[in-house]
Motif scaffolding. Structure first.
Motif: not given
Lengths: 217, 554
Positions: B119, B171-172, B207, B202-205, B175, B209, B236-237, B239, B179, B108
């Protein structure tokens, strides 16, 4: 130096996992000879070794989940890539013994948000179970169910026994065999995924074989 | 659609053509990986057992992808290696860097690092996983080729356009393209656009970053409270996200909450102690806050953990010794210098640090004669053009004053002040040097004489430029540059007016050359200064408008 016993166990499992990983790579490198007396035990040991590696990975994760909450590392991944990778791994594990098929429903988007490592671990565990019980075929499927990405493993085995279906459906723990541990693990992973108040789910049912589905919101 | 068919129709990767580098400290693992790679056709495989070997290998022969274990035993870890390779331009954006981690925790840390690998994989992994991951990244790099090409040529606008194209058509990669575009917008200081972009993601998710990106744009717009709130919630989410602690410390410093900044840096260091720049920052902030114990530990860690790191400079040795001196621990200073003697003697900058530090130690111990010898040595180094960081030069001025060499001291302080005419913090430190020597009045006049001319020339230049008289503005600012040859702010202003002048009056190759040198020098003195990328872009634009080939670096 003083060791905390639980940390010691975790470190030990960790070490074993790495050694097994090497053992597994070594086994991979033994070429098949087209002679059942040679190939079958080699295949069987590869499968077993992979199975032990995966089980240890689960044990480490569950150990962590007991001690602290699991924070999934969610990012955008391609469900297509995921299904392809799982299919390749399943094909390698089965070495032609079981027919592996993969399908992606049209509705599955190019990207979805999840923790790739956790989801893969859960699916591979399901694949191990299915490879052990299936008669001849196994299907990996991605589709959309209730607005969630559903990742399923469907085999042509005799299906899940009643007590396992019940224990997963009713949230009671079932821990007499490895199967129980693996499914609990899948459930923890599914539930650690949530999105706008909707939690992930593990769903099991029988439909001409066992059907394992992870629903990711 | 059957996924297997995608591979055949959409893309083909010729692994036989690719050159790989495997970095792992375990010989059996290196061999196992080489064998695995050969199974899918990679035959050009180089092996390295640690970071130094890996750097040596890539310098000798560029490679297409790197498989690197996070844990490389003693010395640098995989993340440090990645940072050095990317920052040192040893590998390009097109080179795949894949991290292998064995520890569930570090996976992480690696995944959320500010400079993340392309990756990562968790050990042990099967050959199919490696093959699939490599396929995906290589195809992604192929899709981003245009965007990377423009980025490498510093053509950020075109890189953004390439990202937009990917967002529209692939589309792939939406994101991933968002970024990269976010990073570009931040580099161009288009904070509001970047903020909107991160909010879309953030509206999508939500995440991590994207939330970190949002916090960064808020910080750039000086909305510190909102930035802090976002960061505290991200942590908090997630750490383990060390980059969030780094940014949090910046935000806290902007809010003048030094103890919260220290706290954030300490948490980041606890997670990833080997990152040299985080330890440097911790030492600096702790020192500024009078927390000498923390500063000493951090500066010592910079040297211990950053051994052979390109981010460690002679300044770091000076920093540790300074704290040890302030603690009155002369024995430790002697030990630090003795232990690192060969490193420091290897460069004039290192010799300067060593001589100044020893000089301070002698002054503290009352051996003025010994200190005087060192001052002679320093004078020679200075005459040859060797300079240290501002703090070191002020320390030197202190030693000179203790020895009664006032003229020398005043010229050193004057130089520091001219080059940092707008830095409140440094001018305050300079004043303190005079206070300690009981020369408050002399100090006031040295400092005002040093800064007033630079300030006057700079202000006149800026005002003239604002009125549109770029030609006179250029004269004023070039005069200011002569006055303060190592002042990034003045240099950047000079570059700005030169570019404006060329905008107005047409190409002047000589001035363009001066602007280009100044910009390079300002970047060297003040890496990551917020104005640099904008000016580079402007320069690039003029060069292409007038058809000038970019001068080769160096």
């Amino acid at each position: 130096m003083k060791f905390d016993s639980t940390d010691l166990y975790a470190a030990l499992i960790h070490e074993l996992k790495n050694d097994l990983g090497l053992l597994s790579m070594t086994l991979e490198s033994i070429p098949l000879q087209g002679d059942a007396a040679h190939d079958e035990p080699v295949d069987a040991s590869r499968m077993l070794c992979q199975g032990v590696v995966d089980r240890l990975q689960q044990a480490l994760l569950i150990y962590k989940a007991i001690n602290q909450q699991i924070h999934p590392a969610i990012d955008a991944y391609s469900p297509h890539d995921l299904v392809r990778e799982i299919q390749d791994r399943a094909t390698a594990l089965s070495r032609g013994r079981i027919q592996i098929e993969a399908t992606l429903a049209e509705a599955v988007p190019a990207l979805w948000f999840f923790d790739r490592d956790l989801v893969e671990m859960a699916l591979i565990n399901a694949i191990h179970n299915s490879l052990a019980h299936a008669c001849s075929a196994l299907q990996i499927k991605a589709s959309m169910v209730e607005g969630c990405l559903a990742l399923s493993v469907h085999d042509d085995s005799a299906g899940y026994p009643e007590h396992i279906l019940n224990s997963v459906a009713t949230n009671t723990s079932y821990r007499s065999s490895g199967t129980g541990l693996g499914l609990q693990f899948s459930k923890v992973i599914a539930q650690s995924h949530d999105n706008r108040g909707r939690q992930g789910e593990l769903r099991l049912h029988n439909d001409q074989g066992a059907v394992y589905s992870l629903l990711l919101p | 659609m059957n996924p297997a068919s995608i591979r055949v129709s959409d893309a083909f990767i010729d692994y036989g053509e690719l050159r790989a580098l495997v970095v792992d400290d375990s010989p059996s693992m290196r061999n196992a990986l080489r064998l695995t790679l050969s199974n899918f056709g990679v035959t050009k495989v180089q092996l390295a057992s640690n970071a130094a070997e890996a750097i040596f290998q890539v310098k000798g022969k560029p490679c297409d992808f790197i498989l690197c274990d996070f844990n490389l035993g003693e010395g640098r870890d995989g993340q440090q290696l990645l940072e050095e390779m990317r920052h040192g331009n040893l590998i390009s954006l097109e080179t795949v860097f894949m991290m292998v981690t064995a520890e569930a925790f570090y996976e992480k840390v690696v995944a959320t690092a500010e400079l993340a690998p392309d990756d990562y994989m968790i050990k042990p992994f099967s050959p199919e996983v490696l093959r699939n991951r490599l396929d995906s990244i290589l195809l992604r790099k192929r899709a981003f080729r245009e965007a990377y090409r423009h980025f490498i040529a510093q053509n950020l606008e075109a890189a953004i356009a390439a990202c937009d194209e990917l967002i529209r058509t692939k589309p792939k990669y939406v994101v991933e393209a968002l970024r990269f575009k976010g990073d570009l917008l931040v580099a161009l200081e288009r904070s509001e656009e970047a903020e909107a972009l991160y909010k879309d993601v953030i509206q999508m998710r939500a995440i991590p970053w994207a939330r970190l990106g949002l916090a960064r744009t808020l910080h750039l717009q000086k909305k510190e409270d909102a930035a802090e709130e976002e960061l505290r919630d991200v942590l908090k989410h997630a750490p383990e996200m060390v980059a969030a602690y780094d940014l949090l410390s910046e935000v806290c410093l902007a809010k003048k909450d030094v103890s919260a900044a220290l706290d954030a840096l300490k948490k980041g260091v606890a997670i990833s102690s080997k990152t040299v720049r985080r330890q440097q920052k911790l030492g600096e902030v702790a020192h500024g806050n009078g927390d000498l114990d923390t500063a000493r530990t951090a500066f010592a860690n910079v040297l211990n953990k950053g051994r052979h790191s390109i981010f460690v400079t002679p300044t770091d040795f000076g920093n540790l010794c300074r704290v040890q001196l302030e603690q009155g621990d002369l024995k430790a200073v002697a030990e630090t210098l003795k232990k690192n003697k060969s490193t420091l003697q290897a460069s004039p900058e290192g010799k300067l640090v060593m001589a100044v530090t020893q000089g301070m130690a002698h002054v503290q111990a009352g051996n003025l004669q010994e200190a005087a010898k060192l001052l002679d040595e320093v004078a020679q180094l200075r005459a040859a053009g060797t300079r240290g960081d501002a703090q070191l030069m002020l320390d030197l001025a202190g030693v000179s004053m203790a020895n009664g060499r006032y003229e020398e001291a005043d010229s050193i302080v004057s130089e520091v002040a001219r080059n940092a005419h707008d830095s409140e913090a440094l001018l305050t430190k300079a004043k303190r040097v005079y206070e300690q020597a009981g020369r408050v009045d002399a100090g006031a006049s040295v400092l005002s004489a040093a800064t007033s001319n630079v300030r006057k020339l700079n202000n006149e230049g800026v005002v003239l430029a604002q009125r549109g008289d770029y030609q006179t503005a250029v004269d004023k600012l070039l005069a200011a540059c002569d006055e303060a040859p190592r002042n990034p702010r003045i240099m950047l202003n000079a570059v700005w007016v030169i570019l404006k002048y060329i905008d107005q009056a047409g190409m002047d190759e000589k001035l363009m050359g001066i602007a280009s040198c100044n910009l390079d020098e300002a970047e060297r003195l003040s890496p990551g200064h917020s104005r640099i990328s904008g000016l580079r872009l402007h320069m690039k634009d003029l060069e292409s408008r007038y058809g000038i080939q970019r001068r080769a670096a160096g």
